[in-house]
Design a protein around this motif. Structure first.
Motif, PDB file in Angstrom:
ATOM      1  N   CYS A   1      14.598   2.952  11.505  1.00 40.66           N
ATOM      2  CA  CYS A   1      14.825   2.426  10.131  1.00 40.66           C
ATOM      3  C   CYS A   1      15.295   1.009  10.221  1.00 40.66           C
ATOM      4  N   THR A   2      15.105   0.228   9.403  1.00 44.67           N
ATOM      5  CA  THR A   2      15.506  -1.170   9.178  1.00 44.67           C
ATOM      6  C   THR A   2      15.877  -1.302   7.793  1.00 44.67           C
ATOM      7  N   TYR A   3      16.895  -2.255   7.438  1.00 44.74           N
ATOM      8  CA  TYR A   3      17.250  -2.596   6.141  1.00 44.74           C
ATOM      9  C   TYR A   3      16.120  -3.565   5.671  1.00 44.74           C
ATOM     10  N   GLY A   4      15.920  -3.558   4.500  1.00 43.24           N
ATOM     11  CA  GLY A   4      14.865  -4.214   3.599  1.00 43.24           C
ATOM     12  C   GLY A   4      15.758  -4.891   2.591  1.00 43.24           C
ATOM     13  N   HIS A   5      15.066  -6.339   2.292  1.00 38.10           N
ATOM     14  CA  HIS A   5      15.546  -7.127   1.123  1.00 38.10           C
ATOM     15  C   HIS A   5      14.597  -7.282   0.070  1.00 38.10           C
ATOM     16  N   VAL A   6      14.961  -6.750  -1.313  1.00 38.44           N
ATOM     17  CA  VAL A   6      13.922  -6.753  -2.172  1.00 38.44           C
ATOM     18  C   VAL A   6      13.966  -7.982  -3.006  1.00 38.44           C
TER      19      VAL A   6
ATOM     20  N   GLN B   1       5.149  -8.472  -8.992  1.00 36.16           N
ATOM     21  CA  GLN B   1       5.101  -7.734  -7.645  1.00 36.16           C
ATOM     22  C   GLN B   1       6.474  -7.414  -7.112  1.00 36.16           C
ATOM     23  N   VAL B   2       6.633  -6.356  -6.520  1.00 32.82           N
ATOM     24  CA  VAL B   2       7.948  -6.046  -5.848  1.00 32.82           C
ATOM     25  C   VAL B   2       7.667  -6.340  -4.353  1.00 32.82           C
ATOM     26  N   CYS B   3       8.413  -7.340  -4.095  1.00 32.30           N
ATOM     27  CA  CYS B   3       8.376  -7.666  -2.290  1.00 32.30           C
ATOM     28  C   CYS B   3       9.658  -7.479  -1.404  1.00 32.30           C
ATOM     29  N   PHE B   4       9.062  -6.857  -0.380  1.00 31.63           N
ATOM     30  CA  PHE B   4      10.021  -6.435   0.500  1.00 31.63           C
ATOM     31  C   PHE B   4      10.139  -7.240   1.877  1.00 31.63           C
ATOM     32  N   ARG B   5      11.222  -7.724   2.449  1.00 31.45           N
ATOM     33  CA  ARG B   5      11.181  -8.273   3.789  1.00 31.45           C
ATOM     34  C   ARG B   5      12.453  -7.630   4.464  1.00 31.45           C
ATOM     35  N   TYR B   6      11.713  -6.826   5.622  1.00 33.03           N
ATOM     36  CA  TYR B   6      12.638  -6.077   6.665  1.00 33.03           C
ATOM     37  C   TYR B   6      13.140  -6.893   7.732  1.00 33.03           C
ATOM     38  N   GLU B   7      14.366  -6.575   7.990  1.00 32.21           N
ATOM     39  CA  GLU B   7      15.457  -7.307   9.026  1.00 32.21           C
ATOM     40  C   GLU B   7      14.576  -7.458  10.313  1.00 32.21           C
ATOM     41  N   ASP B   8      13.934  -6.544  10.836  1.00 32.16           N
ATOM     42  CA  ASP B   8      13.096  -6.562  12.125  1.00 32.16           C
ATOM     43  C   ASP B   8      11.824  -7.293  12.168  1.00 32.16           C
TER      44      ASP B   8
ATOM     45  N   GLU C   1      11.546 -10.155   9.519  1.00 25.13           N
ATOM     46  CA  GLU C   1      11.899 -11.123   8.371  1.00 25.13           C
ATOM     47  C   GLU C   1      10.656 -12.368   8.367  1.00 25.13           C
ATOM     48  N   HIS C   2       9.833 -12.412   9.041  1.00 21.20           N
ATOM     49  CA  HIS C   2       8.952 -13.348   8.664  1.00 21.20           C
ATOM     50  C   HIS C   2       7.756 -13.029   7.860  1.00 21.20           C
ATOM     51  N   ILE C   3       7.524 -11.638   7.699  1.00 19.10           N
ATOM     52  CA  ILE C   3       6.693 -11.014   6.879  1.00 19.10           C
ATOM     53  C   ILE C   3       7.203 -10.419   5.639  1.00 19.10           C
ATOM     54  N   SER C   4       6.463 -10.900   4.225  1.00 22.85           N
ATOM     55  CA  SER C   4       6.816 -10.360   3.331  1.00 22.85           C
ATOM     56  C   SER C   4       5.382  -9.285   2.890  1.00 22.85           C
ATOM     57  N   HIS C   5       6.095  -8.206   2.456  1.00 23.94           N
ATOM     58  CA  HIS C   5       5.157  -6.958   1.882  1.00 23.94           C
ATOM     59  C   HIS C   5       5.416  -7.022   0.543  1.00 23.94           C
ATOM     60  N   CYS C   6       4.157  -7.552  -0.349  1.00 26.50           N
ATOM     61  CA  CYS C   6       4.531  -7.498  -1.619  1.00 26.50           C
ATOM     62  C   CYS C   6       3.472  -6.363  -2.540  1.00 26.50           C
ATOM     63  N   TRP C   7       3.886  -5.792  -3.302  1.00 30.04           N
ATOM     64  CA  TRP C   7       3.177  -4.604  -4.183  1.00 30.04           C
ATOM     65  C   TRP C   7       3.073  -4.775  -5.659  1.00 30.04           C
ATOM     66  N   TYR C   8       1.885  -4.426  -6.166  1.00 31.72           N
ATOM     67  CA  TYR C   8       1.908  -4.437  -7.679  1.00 31.72           C
ATOM     68  C   TYR C   8       2.330  -2.915  -8.030  1.00 31.72           C
ATOM     69  N   PRO C   9       3.206  -2.605  -8.675  1.00 31.80           N
ATOM     70  CA  PRO C   9       3.589  -1.214  -9.001  1.00 31.80           C
ATOM     71  C   PRO C   9       2.705  -0.639 -10.354  1.00 31.80           C
ATOM     72  N   HIS C  10       2.400   0.711 -10.401  1.00 33.35           N
ATOM     73  CA  HIS C  10       1.767   1.177 -11.396  1.00 33.35           C
ATOM     74  C   HIS C  10       2.053   2.529 -11.681  1.00 33.35           C
ATOM     75  N   ASP C  11       1.893   2.989 -12.907  1.00 31.24           N
ATOM     76  CA  ASP C  11       2.294   4.631 -13.162  1.00 31.24           C
ATOM     77  C   ASP C  11       0.968   5.268 -13.487  1.00 31.24           C
ATOM     78  N   ARG C  12       0.889   6.338 -12.646  1.00 33.31           N
ATOM     79  CA  ARG C  12      -0.377   6.943 -12.906  1.00 33.31           C
ATOM     80  C   ARG C  12       0.064   8.539 -13.510  1.00 33.31           C
TER      81      ARG C  12
END
Length: 123
Positions: free
Chosen positions: A60-65, A71-78, A80-91
């Motif tokens: 596990c690692t902590y994430g910062h949102v 978009q919803v973007c996440f950077r994880y403490e382990d 930190e140089h990578i940003s994971h961004c996502w478009y949220p949808h409802d299906r």
């Protein structure tokens, strides 16, 4: 706005990052790949700004949102140089997240239970 999903032609409605967070905060979400159904990981949304991400291997690692307009973007403490961004949808009541690179993940479970970590989250 109604868009066609990239997988199996499923209709999805794009939701705002705020709408996604309204459904996620205080809950634990299980994410699976819509391509092959494989578990991607489990994330506990501690607040609108912090998560705990549990990978398939149990680490596990902590994430910062952060939220952008779309978009919803996440950077994880382990990583930190990578940003994971996502478009949220409802299906049809199911949360689906799509990345710019075309990855699509479905939230297959939402609980009020804390995330299970092999040991304390890395920070």
């Amino acid at each position: 706005m109604l868009i066609l999903g990239t997988t199996a032609g499923l209709a999805q409605t794009r939701i705002t990052p705020e709408q996604f967070m309204d459904r996620a905060v205080g809950r634990t979400l299980t994410f699976e790949s819509m391509l092959d159904g494989r578990l991607v990981g489990v994330e506990e949304f501690l607040s609108r700004h912090q998560t705990v991400w549990a990978r398939r291997d149990g680490s596990c690692t902590y994430g910062h949102v952060t939220l952008t307009q779309d978009q919803v973007c996440f950077r994880y403490e382990d990583q930190e140089h990578i940003s994971h961004c996502w478009y949220p949808h409802d299906r049809n009541g199911t949360l689906v997240m799509q990345s710019l690179r075309g990855s699509v993940q479905e939230v297959t479970r939402i609980t009020d239970l804390p995330v299970a970590c092999q040991d304390a989250p890395l920070s």
